[in-house]
Enzyme design. Structure first.
Site, PDB file in Angstrom:
ATOM      1  N   THR A   6      49.736  81.622  34.332  1.00  0.00           N
ATOM      2  CA  THR A   6      50.167  80.250  34.610  1.00  0.00           C
ATOM      3  C   THR A   6      50.829  80.181  35.994  1.00  0.00           C
ATOM      4  OG1 THR A   6      52.352  80.461  33.560  1.00  0.00           O
ATOM      5  CG2 THR A   6      50.506  79.800  32.142  1.00  0.00           C
ATOM      6  N   ALA A   8      49.376  79.944  38.955  1.00  0.00           N
ATOM      7  CA  ALA A   8      48.748  81.010  39.748  1.00  0.00           C
ATOM      8  C   ALA A   8      48.154  80.512  41.065  1.00  0.00           C
ATOM      9  CB  ALA A   8      47.680  81.706  38.906  1.00  0.00           C
ATOM     10  N   GLY A  13      52.530  84.066  40.891  1.00  0.00           N
ATOM     11  CA  GLY A  13      51.372  83.862  40.022  1.00  0.00           C
ATOM     12  C   GLY A  13      50.070  84.199  40.724  1.00  0.00           C
ATOM     13  N   TYR A 145      68.921  76.681  35.467  1.00  0.00           N
ATOM     14  CA  TYR A 145      67.856  77.681  35.665  1.00  0.00           C
ATOM     15  C   TYR A 145      68.264  79.013  35.028  1.00  0.00           C
ATOM     16  CZ  TYR A 145      64.565  80.671  38.282  1.00  0.00           C
ATOM     17  OH  TYR A 145      63.589  81.580  38.639  1.00  0.00           O
TER      18      TYR A 145
HETATM   19  P1  NAD Z   1      56.489  78.939  43.095  1.00  0.00           P
HETATM   20  O1  NAD Z   1      57.273  77.702  43.128  1.00  0.00           O
HETATM   21  O2  NAD Z   1      55.587  79.256  44.219  1.00  0.00           O
HETATM   22  O3  NAD Z   1      55.606  79.032  41.754  1.00  0.00           O
HETATM   23  C1  NAD Z   1      55.884  78.315  40.603  1.00  0.00           C
HETATM   24  C2  NAD Z   1      54.574  77.911  39.979  1.00  0.00           C
HETATM   25  O4  NAD Z   1      54.825  77.192  38.771  1.00  0.00           O
HETATM   26  C3  NAD Z   1      53.758  77.003  40.897  1.00  0.00           C
HETATM   27  O5  NAD Z   1      52.444  77.448  40.950  1.00  0.00           O
HETATM   28  C4  NAD Z   1      53.860  75.652  40.214  1.00  0.00           C
HETATM   29  O6  NAD Z   1      52.736  74.833  40.408  1.00  0.00           O
HETATM   30  C5  NAD Z   1      53.986  76.062  38.758  1.00  0.00           C
HETATM   31  N1  NAD Z   1      54.563  74.972  37.970  1.00  0.00           N
HETATM   32  C6  NAD Z   1      55.747  74.360  38.174  1.00  0.00           C
HETATM   33  N2  NAD Z   1      55.894  73.354  37.296  1.00  0.00           N
HETATM   34  C7  NAD Z   1      54.790  73.327  36.529  1.00  0.00           C
HETATM   35  C8  NAD Z   1      54.354  72.518  35.455  1.00  0.00           C
HETATM   36  N3  NAD Z   1      55.066  71.490  35.002  1.00  0.00           N
HETATM   37  N4  NAD Z   1      53.162  72.778  34.890  1.00  0.00           N
HETATM   38  C9  NAD Z   1      52.416  73.787  35.348  1.00  0.00           C
HETATM   39  N5  NAD Z   1      52.766  74.596  36.362  1.00  0.00           N
HETATM   40  C10 NAD Z   1      53.945  74.356  36.947  1.00  0.00           C
HETATM   41  O7  NAD Z   1      57.552  80.095  42.920  1.00  0.00           O
HETATM   42  P2  NAD Z   1      57.443  81.614  42.428  1.00  0.00           P
HETATM   43  O8  NAD Z   1      58.594  82.284  43.033  1.00  0.00           O
HETATM   44  O9  NAD Z   1      56.097  82.168  42.630  1.00  0.00           O
HETATM   45  O10 NAD Z   1      57.753  81.457  40.881  1.00  0.00           O
HETATM   46  C11 NAD Z   1      57.021  82.093  39.857  1.00  0.00           C
HETATM   47  C12 NAD Z   1      57.965  82.470  38.730  1.00  0.00           C
HETATM   48  O11 NAD Z   1      58.866  83.467  39.208  1.00  0.00           O
HETATM   49  C13 NAD Z   1      58.819  81.313  38.222  1.00  0.00           C
HETATM   50  O12 NAD Z   1      58.915  81.388  36.800  1.00  0.00           O
HETATM   51  C14 NAD Z   1      60.177  81.611  38.836  1.00  0.00           C
HETATM   52  O13 NAD Z   1      61.216  81.056  38.088  1.00  0.00           O
HETATM   53  C15 NAD Z   1      60.180  83.120  38.821  1.00  0.00           C
HETATM   54  N6  NAD Z   1      61.142  83.748  39.734  1.00  0.00           N
HETATM   55  C16 NAD Z   1      61.035  83.584  41.082  1.00  0.00           C
HETATM   56  C17 NAD Z   1      61.972  84.209  41.899  1.00  0.00           C
HETATM   57  C18 NAD Z   1      61.931  84.078  43.402  1.00  0.00           C
HETATM   58  O14 NAD Z   1      62.884  84.520  44.058  1.00  0.00           O
HETATM   59  N7  NAD Z   1      60.912  83.500  43.995  1.00  0.00           N
HETATM   60  C19 NAD Z   1      62.988  84.992  41.355  1.00  0.00           C
HETATM   61  C20 NAD Z   1      63.056  85.128  39.984  1.00  0.00           C
HETATM   62  C21 NAD Z   1      62.117  84.514  39.178  1.00  0.00           C
END
Ligand code: NAD
Length: 237
Positions: A6, A8, A13, A145
């Site tokens: 998801t 991705a 992703g 969060y």
């Molecule tokens: P990102 O914002 O690039 O990716 C988040 C993804 O979730 C996007 O592709 C977005 O389209 C999708 N998304 C958001 N809302 C949605 C919805 N309602 N329906 C379907 N898809 C939805 O950021 P990322 O850093 O790649 O985040 C990926 C995961 O990693 C997330 O769960 C985030 O919480 C977690 N995370 C990220 C970090 C960081 O520092 N970047 C740290 C810890 C955890």
């Protein structure tokens, strides 16, 4: 082997989708609004795009039904999609807080709920949830969060116990600060401060998180379930 990743279209992703495809999976590249980006990732790895707003459970139902119709199975679910909110706890609106919980917790749990029956029927399967270091330790100005990601960790542990006897492993990766769009809301100064708080003195890459996801999905992790695998460069030790 069929993997659903998801969120991705970008970030962690997209890196996970690319890595799992390289490891031999046929990958379903899920997205919400970034259809063009998701299609580009899918074209690159020979995957298939599926769209669903994870805040709307009926859209998750439609997507998982369509995957089963087209592919007949789901071997691996990577619950990666998520949103973050920055601000003082009392300044976050109820609507924004509810949407965050709906996507980060509700979307994660409902997608697993829809995929699980197919894994149970196959007596095998693997679910990997993407939590966060903030879910382990808590962060000021990211209270909702942090609470949502703590829920993802609790969900992972509990489902691992329930699904383990059926041969299904459930784990989560817990990234520290990773270089993705999610952190664009922070200025360069904050990112530098976060890098300095990290033992390895740098921000992580999506590929480094994807590597941990690929390991948890692999047979090498066959005796690992219910665990939280930190990918945080020593941010939390
Ligand atoms: P990102 O914002 O690039 O990716 C988040 C993804 O979730 C996007 O592709 C977005 O389209 C999708 N998304 C958001 N809302 C949605 C919805 N309602 N329906 C379907 N898809 C939805 O950021 P990322 O850093 O790649 O985040 C990926 C995961 O990693 C997330 O769960 C985030 O919480 C977690 N995370 C990220 C970090 C960081 O520092 N970047 C740290 C810890 C955890």
């Amino acid at each position: 082997m069929i993997a659903l990743v998801t969120g991705a279209s970008r970030g962690i992703g997209a890196a996970a989708a690319r890595r799992l495809a390289a490891d031999g999976y046929t990958v379903i590249v899920h997205c919400n609004t970034n259809l063009n980006q998701a299609q580009a990732v899918a074209d690159e790895i020979g995957g298939t795009v599926m769209q669903a707003d994870l805040a709307d459970f009926s859209q998750i139902d439609r997507m998982t039904d369509e995957i089963i119709r087209q592919f007949g199975r789901i071997d691996l679910l990577v619950n990666n999609a998520g949103i973050a909110l920055n601000g003082l706890f009392q300044d976050i609106s109820d609507a924004d807080a509810m949407r965050l919980f709906l996507v980060d917790v509700g979307g994660t749990m409902h997608t697993a709920k829809r995929v699980l029956p197919h894994m149970l029927r196959a007596h095998q399967g693997c679910i990997i949830n993407v939590a966060s270091v903030w879910g382990e330790t808590g962060a000021a100005c990211e209270v909702h969060y942090s609470a949502a990601k703590a829920a993802v960790i609790g969900f992972t542990k509990a489902l691992a116990k329930e699904a383990g006897p059926s041969g299904i492993r459930v784990n989560c990766v817990s990234p520290g600060v990773i270089d993705t769009d999610m952190n664009r809301m922070h200025g360069a100064e904050t990112m530098q401060a976060l890098a300095e708080e990290t033992a390895l003195c740098r921000i992580g890459t999506p590929e480094e998180v994807a590597a941990a996801i690929a390991f948890l999905a692999s047979e090498q992790a066959g005796f690992i379930t219910g665990q939280v695998i930190p990918v945080n460069g020593g941010f939390l030790i």
